[in-house]
Design a protein around this motif. Sequence first.
Motif, PDB file in Angstrom:
ATOM      1  N   PHE A  97       1.078  38.747 -33.155  1.00  0.00           N
ATOM      2  CA  PHE A  97       0.408  39.736 -33.017  1.00  0.00           C
ATOM      3  C   PHE A  97      -0.792  40.532 -34.427  1.00  0.00           C
ATOM      4  O   PHE A  97      -0.016  39.885 -35.222  1.00  0.00           O
ATOM      5  N   THR A  98      -1.880  40.597 -33.458  1.00  0.00           N
ATOM      6  CA  THR A  98      -3.154  40.537 -33.821  1.00  0.00           C
ATOM      7  C   THR A  98      -3.581  41.948 -34.418  1.00  0.00           C
ATOM      8  O   THR A  98      -3.005  42.716 -33.487  1.00  0.00           O
ATOM      9  N   ARG A  99      -4.158  42.364 -35.687  1.00  0.00           N
ATOM     10  CA  ARG A  99      -5.019  43.721 -35.785  1.00  0.00           C
ATOM     11  C   ARG A  99      -6.340  43.532 -34.771  1.00  0.00           C
ATOM     12  O   ARG A  99      -6.426  44.369 -34.292  1.00  0.00           O
ATOM     13  N   SER A 100      -6.794  42.653 -35.107  1.00  0.00           N
ATOM     14  CA  SER A 100      -8.169  42.398 -33.996  1.00  0.00           C
ATOM     15  C   SER A 100      -7.789  41.861 -32.895  1.00  0.00           C
ATOM     16  O   SER A 100      -7.469  40.434 -32.691  1.00  0.00           O
ATOM     17  N   SER A 101      -9.010  42.339 -32.050  1.00  0.00           N
ATOM     18  CA  SER A 101      -8.368  41.809 -30.676  1.00  0.00           C
ATOM     19  C   SER A 101      -9.330  41.965 -29.495  1.00  0.00           C
ATOM     20  O   SER A 101     -10.889  42.995 -29.972  1.00  0.00           O
ATOM     21  N   PHE A 102      -9.619  41.022 -29.324  1.00  0.00           N
ATOM     22  CA  PHE A 102     -10.819  41.273 -27.314  1.00  0.00           C
ATOM     23  C   PHE A 102     -10.053  41.146 -26.191  1.00  0.00           C
ATOM     24  O   PHE A 102      -8.993  40.479 -25.817  1.00  0.00           O
ATOM     25  N   PRO A 103     -10.748  41.440 -25.075  1.00  0.00           N
ATOM     26  CA  PRO A 103      -9.891  40.986 -23.714  1.00  0.00           C
ATOM     27  C   PRO A 103      -9.692  39.902 -23.621  1.00  0.00           C
ATOM     28  O   PRO A 103      -9.979  38.764 -23.459  1.00  0.00           O
ATOM     29  N   GLY A 104      -7.870  39.221 -23.401  1.00  0.00           N
ATOM     30  CA  GLY A 104      -7.553  37.829 -23.323  1.00  0.00           C
ATOM     31  C   GLY A 104      -6.494  38.475 -23.985  1.00  0.00           C
ATOM     32  O   GLY A 104      -6.087  37.562 -23.986  1.00  0.00           O
ATOM     33  N   VAL A 105      -6.843  38.799 -25.322  1.00  0.00           N
ATOM     34  CA  VAL A 105      -5.794  37.952 -26.503  1.00  0.00           C
ATOM     35  C   VAL A 105      -4.130  38.796 -26.511  1.00  0.00           C
ATOM     36  O   VAL A 105      -3.861  38.208 -25.987  1.00  0.00           O
ATOM     37  N   GLY A 106      -4.301  39.308 -25.150  1.00  0.00           N
ATOM     38  CA  GLY A 106      -2.822  40.066 -24.359  1.00  0.00           C
ATOM     39  C   GLY A 106      -1.754  38.921 -24.125  1.00  0.00           C
ATOM     40  O   GLY A 106      -0.381  38.448 -23.668  1.00  0.00           O
ATOM     41  N   LYS A 107      -2.775  37.493 -23.592  1.00  0.00           N
ATOM     42  CA  LYS A 107      -2.117  36.532 -23.273  1.00  0.00           C
ATOM     43  C   LYS A 107      -1.674  35.813 -24.019  1.00  0.00           C
ATOM     44  O   LYS A 107      -0.927  35.346 -23.820  1.00  0.00           O
ATOM     45  N   TYR A 108      -1.454  35.875 -24.851  1.00  0.00           N
ATOM     46  CA  TYR A 108      -0.920  35.137 -26.577  1.00  0.00           C
ATOM     47  C   TYR A 108      -0.692  35.963 -27.478  1.00  0.00           C
ATOM     48  O   TYR A 108       0.483  35.676 -28.581  1.00  0.00           O
ATOM     49  N   ALA A 109      -0.977  37.046 -28.004  1.00  0.00           N
ATOM     50  CA  ALA A 109      -0.612  37.560 -28.429  1.00  0.00           C
ATOM     51  C   ALA A 109      -0.406  39.527 -27.958  1.00  0.00           C
ATOM     52  O   ALA A 109      -1.003  39.726 -27.033  1.00  0.00           O
TER      53      ALA A 109
END
Length: 1752
Positions: free
Chosen positions: A635-647
């Motif tokens: 799980f990550t602090r910075s994200s962009f659309p598509g991050v939810g596929k992995y994190a």
Amino acid sequence: MFTLKITFSLGHNTCVIPPGSNILLQAGIKPGSLAWEGGHRPQSFTTVTSAPLEVYMHSFLPAVFHYTHPLKPHSYPGHGTNVTPPGPSYTSPSGTQTRVRFKGNKLSLGQPHKTIDVEVACIPYKLPACFAKLYCASLQQKCLERACCWSPVDEANVPWCFFSKNHGYSVVSKSQPDSTHIEARLTRMDAPSLFGADIKELIFYAEMQTENRLRFKITDANQARFEVPHEHVQAPSSPPTGPLKYRLELIQKPFGLKVWRTSPEKLLFDTTIGPLVFADQYLQLSAKLPSHNIYGLGEHVHQTFRHDTNWKTWPIFTRDGTHNLYGHYPYFTCLEDESGQSFGVFLMNSNAMEVTIQPAPAITYRTIGGVLDFYILVGDTPEAVVDEFTQLIGRPFIPPYWSLGFQLSRWDYGSLDEVKKVVERNRQIGIPYDVQYTDIDYMEDKKIFTYDMEKFKELPQFADYMHEKGQKYIVILDPAVSTGKRLNGPYEALERGHAAKVWVTEPDGNTPLIGEVWPGETVFPDYTNQACVDWWVDEISRFHKEVKHDALWIDMNEVANFVQGSSKGCAENKVNYPPFTPRILDNLLYSKTLCMDAKHKWGNHYDVHSLYGYSMVLATEKYVEVFKTNRSMVFTRSSFPGVGKYAGHWLGDNAANWNDIKWAIPGMLEFNLFGVPYIGADICGFFDDSPEELCRRWMQVGAFYPFSRNHNAQGYKDQDPASYGADSLLVKTSKHYLNIRYTLLPYLYTLFYKAHVNGETVLRPMMHEFYSDSETWGVHSQFLWGAHLLITPVLDPGVENVEAYIPDAIWYDFEKERITDRKEKVNLNLPADKLGLHLRGGAILPAQRPDITTTYSRRHPMRLIIALDDNNAASGELFWDDGESRGILEELAINLKLFTSPSETKIYLIQDSIARMSEFQIFYYCSTFVVIFLSELNVVTFYIEVPLVLYLRNLELELGKDYTVNWQDKYRNSRHFDCHPEAGSDQAKCEARGCIWKPSNVPNEPWCYYPDTHGYITGKVVETASGITVDIERNTAFPSQRSQSRDISKLRVEITYLSGKSLRWKIFDPSNARYEVPIPLDLPAMPETEENNRLYTVQIKNKPFGIQVIRKDTEEIIWDSAVPGFTFSDQLLEISTLLPSNYVYGFGETEHPSYNHDLSYHKYGLFAKDQPPGYKLNSYGLHPFYMGLEKSKNAHGVLLLNSNAMDVTFLPTPALTYRTIGGILDFYMVMGPTPEAVVQQYTEVMIGRPVLPAYWSLGFQLCRYGYSNDAEIADLYRDMKAAKIPYDVQYADIDYMERQIDFKLDKVNFKGLPALVDDMRAEGMRFIFILDPAIAANETKGSYPAFDTGIEKDVFIKWPPELSNDIVWGKVWPDYPNITVDNSLDWDTQVELFRAFVAFPDFFKNSTAEWWTQQIKDFYNNVIKFDGLWIVSGSPNICTSLESMYRGLNHKTLCMNSEQILADGTRVKHYDVHNLYGWSHTKPTYDALLSATGKRGVVITRSTYPSSGRWAGHWLGDNYSAWDQLLKSIIGMMELIIWWFSKDKLCYCLYLTGADICGFFNHAQYEMCLRWMQLGAFYPFSRNHNSINMPRQDPVAWGPEFAAISRDVLNIRYTLLPYLYTLMYEAHAHGNTVVRPLLHEFVTDENTWSIDRQFLWGPALLVTAALDPVRTQKQLLYVHGAVVGVRGQFMNMDTPLSKINLHVRGGHVLPWQKPENNTHYSVGQSQQTEPLTNYSDTVSEVMLQWMLYIYI
């Protein structure tokens, strides 16, 4: 009150505050000169200090401020545009709150001791606005220079300068290659430039990608520009095949486009509202929208979920800051209207941008690079839009199950010792808690891939420490890598990175860019570089080998940098200083990050900055190989659309204040729109000390965050729950709601599965479900889990009453009662320990008994929580796999669906990994007279009161089955309960008891029966959230029933809501303790306190006292003891209940003539006894459990946990009467609702699941009592091999023993047996020996260690001390030494003359188990090898209303006043625990077998009690060679499926059941034995066994024809053993039945409810054996195909002697193998699936398909 005038200048232009702007004041800023945060241009700030001061505005609107009190200064996340930090503030008449932040200025406001921080913004209002920045005094001139229009107005925020029609582009050519593509070339219209470098020619490309998705892209026609290299987004492989739900209209001049919904026609996205601007570093597009319901855009702190469209501008650029935050999400959803139709808009662009929302309503995008790459997603509902968006960017990952548990973290524990203190104190308070974190303080000087070897020296072992208690450990990793050395040598991770050239570089592409983060000077990995990805994965792998961990938390990846750009600063160029800067924090692109001209493999940091966290996630996702097959998590602090596929993601560094607890909810709702459902906020706040009230309320709501973690920052007080005190209200309420969370984790896990598969939201806004209600559109202080669970938290201090909106549905409070309000705001009373939690009618929620970790909770039974809607209907789903294997174990998945209707409830269960549903908890609302039916079982009448919750507990529902409940308005009044069950009743005796005498002609109907009010009277009733306590008193209007058994006048009744699907009612003497069964059941750790979670309701009736348990969804009364005759005396306890139908199965162990009980006043005694099966004769085990069907085709199960002698009487009412002679009345119920679910729930909730048996134990087995010597066994083995009859197991009965003495081998007749056993085992055979519990006592001291050590360890049953300290001696099989038995004498004389005295081990005692284990190990190691054990005579046995009741309870067993000692030292009478003797014998035997052999092994036991199946299998005992025994063996096997089960991994299940093939007693006949061999080939436990002095009946004893037929049918068994083994696995994993009554598969067909002459192997193989000496048989068959051609009918089938009818059900694949002589050889054969599935119909699912195979 004061007024204020503020002016400031930009360059040469003086600007003023526009009318209506919001000025926010925060106290505590020290005096000093003005500084623009992060700015680089000159500014000045002037104030007029006369008091009062006045703000001069163009619109003549003064801004008046109300100053209240100073607050501590702090930088709060999001406290920039649109966010009000704590402190005095002013909201203008227009409501706007946008501003620019200033810092360090001192304003003297006539109050010299006050200082304030003033934040001011000037924002354009109306699209198309020609200026994107501030108003200036010379704006009119600038406006006209841009060829824009100037029109001052008085309205607040309306721009005075706006675009004219001569801006933009025009279409010069257009083509449409096919129906799904449009291309156009655009040229810029002649107009002044806004920022220079305008691109003259553009290409427009549109693609209709799917029926619901439109993509259009605008880019430079002549030169490639940066485009996001997205990992998942791509064009579909084929064009849409269905009609499009949208159409695209292209406008030629000025260029624009309109996207229309086609049905109904509606304009969704209209860019003609403003011109297209496309310069090299400034791209602008505006669009008018159809509604103000705009949600999304991020990442920011939004105070509301629905956007304020009154001129709000939101910058999007990843930043570790307080305004534009960590993620980059240029995506929004727009709800069009009450129809629910919605659409989403995604701009695939990663450059810095801002988005302005205007009241038109309209939206303007301004970005400084890349291309305009838009996706328009059209849906019929908001959820459908999320589905479309996640299809585009990637479905969310399904997290490991453990990650849904509660988690603890903080920055700076200081040491590992302190971490462990926190872990231990939270363990000690019993709070559900799965995960512990360490932040950067675990590292050596904050260097990643290191750990502090002083303060965290034992960190490498910490994961094991957590795993020991079923918990997990997560570490943090930042991207920045220190350039310094380690304390004791080089920093190898850095050096390897240097060598691989993995760093982000300066513009030269070679020199690593140097910045500063936590460890000091750092370099930054370039995760867009494959070499960097390889390095990163390698470093994680290395670190994992050093410090084990279960998942990774990646932080600081915006990317954060503590210096501006780099240690060298940033060059003055158009990349670092573009002509237009969006309104980001500090107004400087490289503030707190890298220079924009830094180089990555993907391009300039200018373009990929907001992709840094995304690329780090993609790289980190590769680390999964470190965890091999286990599912991990990032799980990550910075994200962009598509991050939810992995994190997953958390909302960042919030603070401990009441604003941030509020604003977390819109943030989580938005990330569910963004495709990141694994989302949460730091519970109790990251910064600042968290007051108890705030943290308590936050723990309540945080229990329902998808990602539930308590985390705080360095320097602040501990805020883990235990830190507030073990007895604190915070701990109490935290445990309560975390227990509810853990109860509902199967539902939450299912939501994540549905997000993963269908793109559904997990944390769901109310408007997604109730979009037709406009009141829900703006709700942001409540949220849903999925569609069905509404959470209403308390979000303000000192508040116990919350205004909540209740949408238009039935809602059931989990802890109180149904809410009658709907579609309106209500005032919820939520005291300090409560939050609002409501279950929506129409929901079925899978659940599970909670535990302190998910590791343990997953071992508990499953439940169903059912809430009926307005139509008495409900539906739901459950996904279940092992929760940790990588990917999704589809082969283990469960999909559960339950449907109800006003007259029917149906449950459909498909394959799962648990395969048992133990309980239903049904919420419903009704007030009518109803009668319940289940498959034409008994009918019950009752009155339903409101509100009601019905529990069905101890169910064991089989997957793949339909279960249906029907009801109608009826009432049955036949309630004649026997008042004089003893013999010799007459009128005088009857009336002396106060009962009614009425002779009857109905056979067995009682002539003496209780009057209606006989029994007990209800007194004080105390209802709590977890159950009901009732005091009752005997109705003294009636005389005492029995003078020799004292009535107990005052009783206590405790009803416990064990779970949503199970309940318990216990009736006992509150003044004097009585014996209770000492068997631990697998009950829920916490009762179900939420009424809305319970599937049942309980009502207490007054006179007579009675309990009614009501199934909520069908309103059927499952249990109704409000009938006369309830008696509770010292040695007689009697209770009756009405039944919902005439179909009752179970109760044992007694021989029953049919599977479904005849309710015509039949009575069965239940008491364990060495009694061969016979009609109404109590046999070896005690099982006071039954399954009942209801007219609605639902099922339920009831267990009476009482081990005393008892009988049960059935009445045709339908009703049931229990009578027992001791203990208490301790009832448990499971709610089904299918027969298979009853079985599953009974095993799951109470007595445990079966283990997977050894494969060899499914082979054919031979045994007899009466082998003369080992040569007979050797000859039998030789003959079986010669006949090529499959055969796996050989037994030896007591003949192998010396004088029938345990552990002693007959060295005369069986001297060669050890060698024979070794030889047979070497050829793949297995051997099982018999052991009896009785230990011979007349041996010479020192010659029999079993007895000698037993005396030494005091293991034998004795008399009570007040009588004697002697052993209770008996006689069983062992003979005296040195005698010759005269077998011509009668049995009793033989016993008297020749049988030695024996002692009986008391297996309740721990010392006995140890002694028994040692004897078995010595026997295995020193005497003879074996693979399993067969324990017999494990029940000193007796009866009550049975064949030998006149002889007393001690007939053929111990005296009832013998004393046994429980494991805890409690002394009990054999009177109470007699029926538990076999149970207590079983587990020590199984443990000893495992210890001796080290292998799975098999224990077969004769005497059983509920839960014996955890350790042993069972056979139906010493049957007779007779035709009727074939049918009775089928009935017995089917009953066993609802009696005994297992859950432990090291156990054995009574699914391995069967009868002695060809019979134990009497001479077998050829035809009967051959038919029995055919039938027995399909017993799970297939053994031919007979007694001494009887002819042989093994297959080779009857001649070649018999042997050949036996070989053929056993070859079929061995062919299908892979299928049988699979069924055993499904029983082990899911609780499915193996031998299955037809009604379990076809419960909707009531013809099957009484069929017991046929049975199934699982769902697919129908066995129809010849059970009579005839060659045709009439059977009900479900057949389809060319051979049979009928289904659902009785038919006559030809059955020659050589044939058994087997049918394979169409649509099933049966694995099979080539058979061999034994499983040792057959397992080497490859498995097959053909030709057993040659034929398959295409008929609908309701058509049952069979294929006929006739084996000759």
